[in-house]
Design a protein around this motif. Structure first.
Motif, PDB file in Angstrom:
ATOM      1  N   LEU A  95       9.953  -1.173  -8.343  1.00 55.12           N
ATOM      2  CA  LEU A  95      10.159  -2.342  -7.482  1.00 55.12           C
ATOM      3  C   LEU A  95       9.782  -3.628  -8.208  1.00 55.12           C
ATOM      4  N   HIS A  96       8.711  -3.575  -8.983  1.00 59.92           N
ATOM      5  CA  HIS A  96       8.307  -4.753  -9.745  1.00 59.92           C
ATOM      6  C   HIS A  96       9.343  -5.062 -10.833  1.00 59.92           C
ATOM      7  N   PRO A 128       0.789  -1.241   0.000  1.00 56.64           N
ATOM      8  CA  PRO A 128       0.000   0.000   0.000  1.00 56.64           C
ATOM      9  C   PRO A 128       0.822   1.292   0.000  1.00 56.64           C
ATOM     10  N   GLU A 129       1.979   1.276   0.644  1.00 54.46           N
ATOM     11  CA  GLU A 129       2.808   2.486   0.726  1.00 54.46           C
ATOM     12  C   GLU A 129       4.245   2.155   0.294  1.00 54.46           C
ATOM     13  N   PRO A 130       4.477   1.995  -0.989  1.00 55.75           N
ATOM     14  CA  PRO A 130       5.820   1.640  -1.463  1.00 55.75           C
ATOM     15  C   PRO A 130       6.809   2.763  -1.186  1.00 55.75           C
ATOM     16  N   LYS A 131       8.028   2.377  -0.857  1.00 56.78           N
ATOM     17  CA  LYS A 131       9.058   3.357  -0.525  1.00 56.78           C
ATOM     18  C   LYS A 131      10.260   3.220  -1.456  1.00 56.78           C
ATOM     19  N   GLY A 132      10.898   4.352  -1.728  1.00 48.45           N
ATOM     20  CA  GLY A 132      12.155   4.316  -2.458  1.00 48.45           C
ATOM     21  C   GLY A 132      13.231   3.702  -1.579  1.00 48.45           C
ATOM     22  N   HIS A 173       5.330   5.148  -9.877  1.00 47.40           N
ATOM     23  CA  HIS A 173       6.713   4.866 -10.268  1.00 47.40           C
ATOM     24  C   HIS A 173       7.401   3.956  -9.257  1.00 47.40           C
ATOM     25  N   HIS A 174       7.010   4.046  -7.977  1.00 48.39           N
ATOM     26  CA  HIS A 174       7.602   3.143  -6.989  1.00 48.39           C
ATOM     27  C   HIS A 174       7.135   1.701  -7.198  1.00 48.39           C
TER      28      HIS A 174
END
Length: 214
Positions: free
Chosen positions: A185-186, A22-26, A180-181
């Protein structure tokens, strides 16, 4: 290049991404807008892990433009010499730090044009800072996103600007902030360049990639 997926397919893809994270991070470590800017500038043609290893010793002593200027180019070079193109990057970081001090009161601007005017800061770097720090729905297209966008049909395009535009035009607004995150990541961990992990891919049934592996 895959065909452009329709709205419903893209909405389903990003719904799955959001449900999974839910909250992807760099992954670049930073403590403020300035250290984020420096970390992203250092990451060109380098891995996030390699940049983090170098900046763990750098940022405790130089987390503002003035402190970086006080450290000096030689001191900065000593911290980042394990990173590719470190000499040119050191020059750019010192130059951009001076501009921030002299023209922006030591603060990182929230304007793409002002960011791109800084030495060593291109559109991708500016978009990362705008997205991660200022929470603008800016799309920073790197090699992972470019590959995923074209393979999957999420955002096909012949160059990074075309892919950026395709993301902006085709990804529903509710997903724009984190798009974009999720994609980087994917692309980094599942849709890899040489050995894509299609068997473990949560969008396998929607993706347009014709050479899917088991």
């Amino acid at each position: 290049m895959a065909r452009q997926l329709d709205y419903h397919a893209i909405h389903e893809i990003f719904s799955r991404f959001r449900a999974s994270d839910p909250e992807p991070k760099g992954e670049l470590e930073h403590v403020n807008a300035y250290t984020l800017l420096v970390a992203v500038a250092l990451s060109a043609q380098a891995t996030d892990a390699g940049v983090n290893k170098a900046t763990r010793g750098l940022f405790p002593v130089a987390d503002t433009p003035q402190k970086m200027l006080d450290l000096g180019e030689a001191g900065l070079t000593d911290h980042i010499k394990t990173i590719g193109l470190f000499r040119q990057k050191a020059k750019n970081v010192i130059r951009l730090s001076r501009i921030l001090v002299e023209d922006h009161g030591g603060e990182v601007p929230s304007s793409r044009a002002a960011l791109q005017a800084l030495p060593g800061v291109g559109r991708k770097t500016a978009n990362v800072v705008l997205n991660m720090w200022w929470r603008f729905p800016a799309q920073a297209v790197d090699t992972h996103i470019f590959r995923l966008g074209n393979r999957s049909g999420i955002a096909p395009g012949k160059d990074v600007v075309a892919v950026e535009r395709a993301i902006e035009d085709n990804v529903p607004a509710e997903f724009q902030l984190h798009a974009h995150h999720w994609m980087i990541l994917h692309g980094r961990y599942t849709c890899k360049a040489r050995k894509p992990q299609c068997g473990a891919c949560l969008i396998r049934d929607i993706c347009q990639y014709e050479e899917k592996s088991l």
